[in-house]
Design an enzyme around this catalytic site. Structure first.
Site, PDB file in Angstrom:
ATOM      1  CG  ASP A  12      -1.275 -19.991   2.171  1.00 18.97           C
ATOM      2  OD1 ASP A  12      -0.694 -19.573   3.196  1.00 18.97           O
ATOM      3  OD2 ASP A  12      -0.701 -20.685   1.319  1.00 18.97           O
ATOM      4  CE  LYS A  36       2.351 -17.964   0.530  1.00 21.26           C
ATOM      5  NZ  LYS A  36       1.586 -19.210   0.710  1.00 21.26           N
ATOM      6  CE1 TYR A  69      -2.899  -3.190   0.762  1.00 18.97           C
ATOM      7  CE2 TYR A  69      -4.444  -1.405   1.158  1.00 18.97           C
ATOM      8  CZ  TYR A  69      -4.197  -2.739   0.913  1.00 18.97           C
ATOM      9  OH  TYR A  69      -5.227  -3.623   0.812  1.00 18.97           O
ATOM     10  CG  ASP A  84      -7.675  -3.987   3.060  1.00 17.19           C
ATOM     11  OD1 ASP A  84      -8.766  -3.887   3.662  1.00 17.19           O
ATOM     12  OD2 ASP A  84      -7.438  -3.389   1.999  1.00 17.19           O
TER      13      ASP A  84
END
Ligand code: NAI
Length: 333
Positions: free
Chosen positions: A204, A171, A124, A228
């Protein structure tokens, strides 16, 4: 004491849900002087920019703002006003409580956790460019300073709210440097908070676990993008985006806003659920120390939502935004 608060109605359903929130807050008798400022398309028409200086100045002066959602054009047009506001005011923590409501039918019951999303960097940061005509690069920024700050905020929030576990989402198996740094900061921070359990999980797997057993979680801390996405997923677990509030917190400034967007598909129809905005207003009242007013609204809102007919349409009821707002105010008498 009068509280000066900046009010940003926003776009789409923003003005409708913010009007409800202001009415409910005013019905408590709390003394607030609202300073109304415009952003987004309305500001472009009036001042030629989506985020005029007077908006930033008003928030810096008052330190507190209540904000409706602002539309961001997809793939073109001006950069997100929300992202600019968060970066400009250094609102580093985006705090999003997810809590089931008694009687509201949803995928899960007994859900009660808080998402703490890093709010200033990650993908972002908005650093992207074309590489020739057929490729584009977006740069993911993760810094030690911002990562340590958000992880510490999550542990402090856990302590303050008597929550026992912090779950860090990443991740780092794939993005070994950027998400690896975020995870390293979380692990280091956990050593200072031995009274709080700490775990980490890849994003995930977390998405699946949240759908299957959201009751396992208490505080979730994540970089900007995962935070988000998981916020909207989590709102879906408890009945939808109409029920999820949020706060953007900085060192001495806080901006409160619902998790949902401007919902242009239902704009102007008097069917938006103002609960997310009202819950954001409750967070704001607690933040400024108006606990009685906050509790009064919280109780009335909970009682209103328990009665099936008293809900807004997307929750299976038959009340419009305005009628639902009046019902909450009636419950406060
Ligand atoms: P959205 O959150 O506005 O809407 C998604 C779906 O949820 C729509 O079907 C909408 O009708 C429904 N919904 C949302 N809030 C609701 C409410 N209070 N009551 C009942 N139903 C509700 O997401 P969307 O459509 O992807 O985004 C619209 C615009 O909002 C975009 O320009 C986006 O960039 C912006 N946005 C702004 C945010 C902010 O200002 N903080 C946050 C998220 C999106």
């Amino acid at each position: 004491m009068v509280n000066n608060i900046t009010l940003i109605p926003g776009d789409g359903i923003g003005p409708e849900v913010i009007e409800s929130t202001v009415k409910v807050i005013e019905a408590t008798g709390v003394d607030i002087r609202w300073e109304i400022v415009e952003t987004g398309n309305n500001a472009i028409k009036a001042k030629g920019t989506s985020l005029p200086e007077c908006v930033i100045d008003s928030i810096k002066k008052n330190k507190i703002a209540l904000k409706g959602p602002i539309t961001t054009p997809v793939g073109r047009g001006f950069r997100s006003v929300n992202v600019k506001l968060r970066q400009n005011l250094n609102l580093f923590a985006n705090v999003r409580p997810i809590k089931s409501f008694d009687g509201v039918s949803s995928l899960h019951e007994g859900v009660d956790f808080v998402i703490v999303r890093e709010n200033t960097e990650d993908l972002y940061a908005g650093i992207e460019h074309m590489v020739g005509e057929d490729a584009a690069e977006s740069i993911k920024i993760i810094t030690r300073k911002a990562s340590e700050r958000i992880c510490r905020y999550a542990f402090e929030l856990a302590r303050k709210q008597n929550r026992k576990k912090v779950t860090l989402v990443h991740k780092a198996n794939i993005m070994k440097l950027s998400d690896g740094l975020f995870l390293e900061c979380g692990r280091k921070c956990a050593e200072e908070y031995r009274d709080i359990e700490f775990e980490d999980i890849i994003v995930d797997a977390m998405s699946m676990k949240l759908v299957q057993s959201p009751q396992e979680y208490e505080v979730i801390v994540a970089p900007n993008l995962y935070g988000d996405i998981l916020s909207d997923l989590s709102a879906g677990l408890i009945g939808g985006l109409g029920l999820a509030p949020g706060a953007n917190i900085g060192e001495d400034i806080a901006v409160f806003e619902p998790v949902h967007g401007s919902a242009l598909d239902i704009q102007g129809k008097n069917i938006a659920n103002p609960t997310s905005a009202i819950l954001s207003g409750i967070m704001m009242l607690k933040h400024i120390g108006e606990f009685n007013a906050a509790e009064k609204i919280e109780k009335a809102l909970g009682e209103t939502l328990k009665e099936e007919n008293n809900r807004t349409i997307e929750l299976g009821g038959n009340l419009g935004t305005k009628e639902f707002t009046l019902e909450i105010i009636n419950h406060m008498k």
